[in-house]
Design a protein around this motif. Structure first.
Motif, PDB file in Angstrom:
ATOM      1  N   LEU A  12       0.826  -1.202   0.000  1.00 13.65           N
ATOM      2  CA  LEU A  12       0.000   0.000   0.000  1.00 13.65           C
ATOM      3  C   LEU A  12       0.864   1.257   0.000  1.00 13.65           C
ATOM      4  O   LEU A  12       0.625   2.219  -0.770  1.00 13.65           O
ATOM      5  CB  LEU A  12      -0.917  -0.022   1.224  1.00 13.65           C
ATOM      6  CG  LEU A  12      -1.887   1.166   1.355  1.00 13.65           C
ATOM      7  CD1 LEU A  12      -2.860   1.189   0.171  1.00 13.65           C
ATOM      8  CD2 LEU A  12      -2.663   1.074   2.670  1.00 13.65           C
ATOM      9  N   ILE A  13       1.897   1.295   0.826  1.00 16.71           N
ATOM     10  CA  ILE A  13       2.794   2.458   0.906  1.00 16.71           C
ATOM     11  C   ILE A  13       3.525   2.654  -0.420  1.00 16.71           C
ATOM     12  O   ILE A  13       3.672   3.785  -0.926  1.00 16.71           O
ATOM     13  CB  ILE A  13       3.788   2.279   2.067  1.00 16.71           C
ATOM     14  CG1 ILE A  13       3.032   2.344   3.406  1.00 16.71           C
ATOM     15  CG2 ILE A  13       4.890   3.333   2.022  1.00 16.71           C
ATOM     16  CD1 ILE A  13       3.893   1.991   4.608  1.00 16.71           C
ATOM     17  N   THR A  14       3.983   1.579  -1.009  1.00 19.82           N
ATOM     18  CA  THR A  14       4.720   1.667  -2.283  1.00 19.82           C
ATOM     19  C   THR A  14       3.823   2.225  -3.378  1.00 19.82           C
ATOM     20  O   THR A  14       4.232   3.091  -4.179  1.00 19.82           O
ATOM     21  CB  THR A  14       5.234   0.270  -2.676  1.00 19.82           C
ATOM     22  OG1 THR A  14       6.047  -0.241  -1.625  1.00 19.82           O
ATOM     23  CG2 THR A  14       6.050   0.341  -3.961  1.00 19.82           C
ATOM     24  N   LEU A  15       2.575   1.694  -3.390  1.00 15.68           N
ATOM     25  CA  LEU A  15       1.647   2.154  -4.420  1.00 15.68           C
ATOM     26  C   LEU A  15       1.372   3.645  -4.287  1.00 15.68           C
ATOM     27  O   LEU A  15       1.423   4.411  -5.270  1.00 15.68           O
ATOM     28  CB  LEU A  15       0.349   1.356  -4.311  1.00 15.68           C
ATOM     29  CG  LEU A  15      -0.763   1.743  -5.290  1.00 15.68           C
ATOM     30  CD1 LEU A  15      -0.314   1.501  -6.740  1.00 15.68           C
ATOM     31  CD2 LEU A  15      -2.040   0.955  -4.997  1.00 15.68           C
ATOM     32  N   ILE A  16       1.085   4.081  -3.024  1.00 15.46           N
ATOM     33  CA  ILE A  16       0.790   5.491  -2.792  1.00 15.46           C
ATOM     34  C   ILE A  16       2.016   6.351  -3.112  1.00 15.46           C
ATOM     35  O   ILE A  16       1.915   7.458  -3.676  1.00 15.46           O
ATOM     36  CB  ILE A  16       0.318   5.703  -1.340  1.00 15.46           C
ATOM     37  CG1 ILE A  16      -1.039   5.011  -1.132  1.00 15.46           C
ATOM     38  CG2 ILE A  16       0.204   7.182  -1.001  1.00 15.46           C
ATOM     39  CD1 ILE A  16      -1.513   4.995   0.295  1.00 15.46           C
ATOM     40  N   SER A  17       3.215   5.857  -2.777  1.00 16.15           N
ATOM     41  CA  SER A  17       4.460   6.603  -3.064  1.00 16.15           C
ATOM     42  C   SER A  17       4.631   6.813  -4.558  1.00 16.15           C
ATOM     43  O   SER A  17       4.976   7.916  -5.033  1.00 16.15           O
ATOM     44  CB  SER A  17       5.657   5.855  -2.484  1.00 16.15           C
ATOM     45  OG  SER A  17       5.533   5.753  -1.080  1.00 16.15           O
ATOM     46  N   PHE A  18       4.379   5.727  -5.330  1.00 12.72           N
ATOM     47  CA  PHE A  18       4.497   5.850  -6.791  1.00 12.72           C
ATOM     48  C   PHE A  18       3.494   6.858  -7.333  1.00 12.72           C
ATOM     49  O   PHE A  18       3.803   7.668  -8.231  1.00 12.72           O
ATOM     50  CB  PHE A  18       4.297   4.494  -7.466  1.00 12.72           C
ATOM     51  CG  PHE A  18       5.538   3.654  -7.509  1.00 12.72           C
ATOM     52  CD1 PHE A  18       6.670   4.105  -8.214  1.00 12.72           C
ATOM     53  CD2 PHE A  18       5.598   2.423  -6.881  1.00 12.72           C
ATOM     54  CE1 PHE A  18       7.825   3.325  -8.262  1.00 12.72           C
ATOM     55  CE2 PHE A  18       6.736   1.660  -6.918  1.00 12.72           C
ATOM     56  CZ  PHE A  18       7.858   2.094  -7.597  1.00 12.72           C
ATOM     57  N   ILE A  47      11.062  26.398  -5.285  1.00  7.57           N
ATOM     58  CA  ILE A  47       9.876  25.626  -5.692  1.00  7.57           C
ATOM     59  C   ILE A  47      10.181  24.123  -5.667  1.00  7.57           C
ATOM     60  O   ILE A  47       9.382  23.319  -5.202  1.00  7.57           O
ATOM     61  CB  ILE A  47       9.418  26.075  -7.089  1.00  7.57           C
ATOM     62  CG1 ILE A  47       8.867  27.510  -7.008  1.00  7.57           C
ATOM     63  CG2 ILE A  47       8.357  25.117  -7.638  1.00  7.57           C
ATOM     64  CD1 ILE A  47       8.533  28.128  -8.372  1.00  7.57           C
ATOM     65  N   ILE A  48      11.369  23.792  -6.170  1.00  2.00           N
ATOM     66  CA  ILE A  48      11.745  22.367  -6.218  1.00  2.00           C
ATOM     67  C   ILE A  48      11.824  21.792  -4.799  1.00  2.00           C
ATOM     68  O   ILE A  48      11.317  20.716  -4.516  1.00  2.00           O
ATOM     69  CB  ILE A  48      13.086  22.195  -6.958  1.00  2.00           C
ATOM     70  CG1 ILE A  48      12.905  22.522  -8.438  1.00  2.00           C
ATOM     71  CG2 ILE A  48      13.620  20.769  -6.776  1.00  2.00           C
ATOM     72  CD1 ILE A  48      14.181  22.583  -9.236  1.00  2.00           C
ATOM     73  N   TRP A  49      12.491  22.554  -3.904  1.00  2.00           N
ATOM     74  CA  TRP A  49      12.595  22.073  -2.515  1.00  2.00           C
ATOM     75  C   TRP A  49      11.232  22.029  -1.833  1.00  2.00           C
ATOM     76  O   TRP A  49      10.924  21.137  -1.043  1.00  2.00           O
ATOM     77  CB  TRP A  49      13.515  22.999  -1.702  1.00  2.00           C
ATOM     78  CG  TRP A  49      14.980  22.692  -1.923  1.00  2.00           C
ATOM     79  CD1 TRP A  49      15.887  23.427  -2.623  1.00  2.00           C
ATOM     80  CD2 TRP A  49      15.652  21.557  -1.419  1.00  2.00           C
ATOM     81  NE1 TRP A  49      17.122  22.848  -2.628  1.00  2.00           N
ATOM     82  CE2 TRP A  49      17.000  21.646  -1.864  1.00  2.00           C
ATOM     83  CE3 TRP A  49      15.301  20.447  -0.676  1.00  2.00           C
ATOM     84  CZ2 TRP A  49      17.968  20.683  -1.570  1.00  2.00           C
ATOM     85  CZ3 TRP A  49      16.283  19.501  -0.383  1.00  2.00           C
ATOM     86  CH2 TRP A  49      17.572  19.615  -0.821  1.00  2.00           C
ATOM     87  N   GLY A  50      10.379  22.915  -2.164  1.00  2.52           N
ATOM     88  CA  GLY A  50       9.020  22.910  -1.597  1.00  2.52           C
ATOM     89  C   GLY A  50       8.242  21.675  -2.027  1.00  2.52           C
ATOM     90  O   GLY A  50       7.551  21.029  -1.229  1.00  2.52           O
ATOM     91  N   ILE A  51       8.357  21.392  -3.341  1.00  2.00           N
ATOM     92  CA  ILE A  51       7.664  20.187  -3.853  1.00  2.00           C
ATOM     93  C   ILE A  51       8.216  18.928  -3.187  1.00  2.00           C
ATOM     94  O   ILE A  51       7.451  18.013  -2.779  1.00  2.00           O
ATOM     95  CB  ILE A  51       7.799  20.122  -5.383  1.00  2.00           C
ATOM     96  CG1 ILE A  51       7.029  21.270  -6.034  1.00  2.00           C
ATOM     97  CG2 ILE A  51       7.300  18.780  -5.905  1.00  2.00           C
ATOM     98  CD1 ILE A  51       7.242  21.402  -7.535  1.00  2.00           C
ATOM     99  N   ALA A  52       9.564  18.853  -3.068  1.00  2.00           N
ATOM    100  CA  ALA A  52      10.194  17.664  -2.444  1.00  2.00           C
ATOM    101  C   ALA A  52       9.735  17.514  -1.000  1.00  2.00           C
ATOM    102  O   ALA A  52       9.406  16.407  -0.531  1.00  2.00           O
ATOM    103  CB  ALA A  52      11.705  17.790  -2.524  1.00  2.00           C
ATOM    104  N   LEU A  53       9.706  18.666  -0.273  1.00  2.00           N
ATOM    105  CA  LEU A  53       9.273  18.610   1.127  1.00  2.00           C
ATOM    106  C   LEU A  53       7.814  18.151   1.234  1.00  2.00           C
ATOM    107  O   LEU A  53       7.432  17.348   2.098  1.00  2.00           O
ATOM    108  CB  LEU A  53       9.458  19.994   1.768  1.00  2.00           C
ATOM    109  CG  LEU A  53       9.057  20.098   3.248  1.00  2.00           C
ATOM    110  CD1 LEU A  53       9.913  19.172   4.100  1.00  2.00           C
ATOM    111  CD2 LEU A  53       9.210  21.561   3.719  1.00  2.00           C
ATOM    112  N   VAL A  59       4.333  11.418   2.017  1.00  2.00           N
ATOM    113  CA  VAL A  59       4.686   9.994   2.207  1.00  2.00           C
ATOM    114  C   VAL A  59       4.599   9.601   3.680  1.00  2.00           C
ATOM    115  O   VAL A  59       4.070   8.547   4.039  1.00  2.00           O
ATOM    116  CB  VAL A  59       6.095   9.727   1.634  1.00  2.00           C
ATOM    117  CG1 VAL A  59       6.582   8.351   2.053  1.00  2.00           C
ATOM    118  CG2 VAL A  59       6.077   9.844   0.120  1.00  2.00           C
ATOM    119  N   VAL A  60       5.119  10.469   4.580  1.00  2.00           N
ATOM    120  CA  VAL A  60       5.076  10.178   6.031  1.00  2.00           C
ATOM    121  C   VAL A  60       3.641  10.043   6.517  1.00  2.00           C
ATOM    122  O   VAL A  60       3.283   9.133   7.263  1.00  2.00           O
ATOM    123  CB  VAL A  60       5.838  11.260   6.809  1.00  2.00           C
ATOM    124  CG1 VAL A  60       5.627  11.090   8.308  1.00  2.00           C
ATOM    125  CG2 VAL A  60       7.325  11.209   6.492  1.00  2.00           C
TER     126      VAL A  60
END
Length: 469
Positions: A12-18, A47-53, A59-60
């Protein structure tokens, strides 16, 4: 089940992560197409760091929610499954901790209720089986259970004790191979053949004795007339048979003992009435015989009354403190004349001149008159009869020893039986009833004492009485 739950969470986590990564890439391409080219480099990096965060936080959060969802929905199912497995194994003490008002909570409560019911049912069944086992083992009769194919499935303690066998020799064996008595085998065969209850009274030899049994063969038929087997029940009636034989012997002996003096009295009386009474010498002789037979008849009736009274369940002794030495002196004084008639030496030996015990003075006097009188009767002229009184701690012993005809070893166990006589001719001539020693034994046992005999044929006998002080 735990492995399955872990794999489900990871999938489930992998699917949601993808999905989130895909959305992030898609969003990045859109921004690139419309806005990125017109932005400065610093703004692009923000913007890139915001998206990554955002993706990391997403994910958490997703992982946290996945774990909570899994714990809420899969853990109760796992616990319920584990409890169900334990119940299937027979562990009715297993319980689940699932609570709540939802479906999983209801499932947990239902499983716990089921486990409790099964536990109570098992406990009740175990108690019933234990009661049945105790009943079968201690029912006082021999029990054998044979199945429909003829194999022995059960024998109880009563059967083992009666026939002195072991379970290993009988269980799971064909009845006609292990039961030695042909009468019992025939009875089982008859039950199988007739499919009806059969009862027989059998005389079965066991070791050195023969014993009487009432044997019941009962067919065991289940529902829909399904044949289950045969139940054998053995009731030992040996003691009842012995008592019945004793009653018959007693009646026969009493009839004979009463008939003899009555016949003598009747015969001599008729002879006197026919004219013999005119002869003075004959009259005196016949009247003397009639008197003797009357006394014998009176003695027999008195002994029968005494024995009947002593054997009654409510018989009680008049216990008081008595001097046993003085009592024996009185008895010897009473019988001294009888001993002098045969020139028999009769003496009392005692280290002490006073021996105190608790007992019934009249009944103990009756005991010693019987014993010492018998010793004088069965001792030839010029013989000796000795009475020895000894104290031994908390008991006293009285030995009545004579130099008479003695008793054979095989006859000693029978001398206390009613009407049994060692020397029948001498007993009848002396006017004995054959009940004296039976009365003696009952009275000594009523005093919680013991009586024993030592005897050698031709040399004499010694009766030993032991009484508690």
């Amino acid at each position: 089940m735990t492995i399955f739950r872990t794999r489900l969470v990871m999938a489930l986590i992998t699917l949601i992560s993808f999905v989130l990564v895909g959305l992030g890439i898609l969003l990045g391409e859109l921004l690139k197409s419309f806005y990125i080219e017109s932005m400065s480099d610093g703004l692009k990096m923000k913007i890139i760091w915001g998206i990554a965060l955002f993706l990391v936080i997403a994910v958490v959060v997703i992982i946290f929610l996945g774990i909570r969802i899994t714990s809420k929905f899969t853990k109760p199912v796992v616990e319920a499954t584990d409890v169900a497995i334990e119940l299937a194994k027979g562990n009715y003490r297993a319980r689940t901790n699932v609570n709540g008002l939802d479906k999983t909570g209801m499932l947990g409560k239902s499983l716990n209720r089921l486990a409790q019911n099964l536990q109570e049912l098992a406990k009740s069944q175990e108690m019933q089986q234990e009661q049945l086992k105790v009943l079968i083992e201690n029912m006082g009769a021999g029990l054998v259970l044979i199945d429909s194919k003829g194999y022995i499935n059960l024998i109880n303690k009563g059967f083992i004790d009666i026939f002195q066998v072991s379970q290993a020799d009988y269980l799971n064996k064909l009845y006609y191979e292990v039961i030695d008595q042909e009468e019992i085998r025939d009875l089982v065969t008859e039950v199988f053949r007739l499919e009806q209850k059969v009862s027989k009274q059998l005389l079965i030899p066991l070791l050195i004795e023969r014993r009487y049994f009432v044997v019941y063969g009962v067919p065991i038929i289940g529902t829909n007339h399904v044949w289950k087997g045969v139940l054998l029940v053995f009731h030992d009636i040996t003691e009842i048979k012995k008592l019945e034989q004793m009653r018959k012997d007693f009646v026969a002996n009493v009839s004979h003992e009463l008939k003899t003096p009555i016949t003598s009295i009747k015969g001599f009386t008729e002879t006197l009435l026919d004219g013999a009474m005119n002869n003075q010498e004959t009259l005196e002789s016949f009247l003397s015989i009639i008197l003797k037979e009357s006394e014998r008849l009176q003695s027999l009736i008195q002994d029968l009354l005494d024995l009947s009274k002593i054997e009654q369940q409510g018989f009680k002794l008049n216990i008081q403190k008595i001097d046993l030495f003085k009592l024996l002196e009185d008895v010897i004084t009473l019988l001294q004349g009888k001993a002098e008639e045969k020139n028999i030496s009769l003496e009392l030996l005692c280290p002490e001149e006073q021996v105190q015990i608790h007992g019934d003075v009249d009944r103990l006097k009756q005991v010693f008159i019987n014993l010492i009188g018998n010793a004088i009767t069965y001792t030839p002229s010029n013989g000796n009869v000795g009475v020895i009184l000894l104290e031994q701690g908390e008991t006293v012993r009285v030995h009545v020893k004579d130099t008479g005809i003695g008793i054979k070893k095989e006859e000693i166990p029978r001398i206390f039986e009613r009407f049994y006589r060692v020397d029948r001719a001498r007993s009848r001539n002396s006017g004995g009833t054959g009940l004296g020693l039976a009365i003696v034994k009952h009275l000594i046992e009523a005093h919680h004492g013991q009586i024993s005999v030592i005897s050698t044929p031709g040399e004499g006998s010694e009766f030993i009485i032991e009484l508690k002080k």
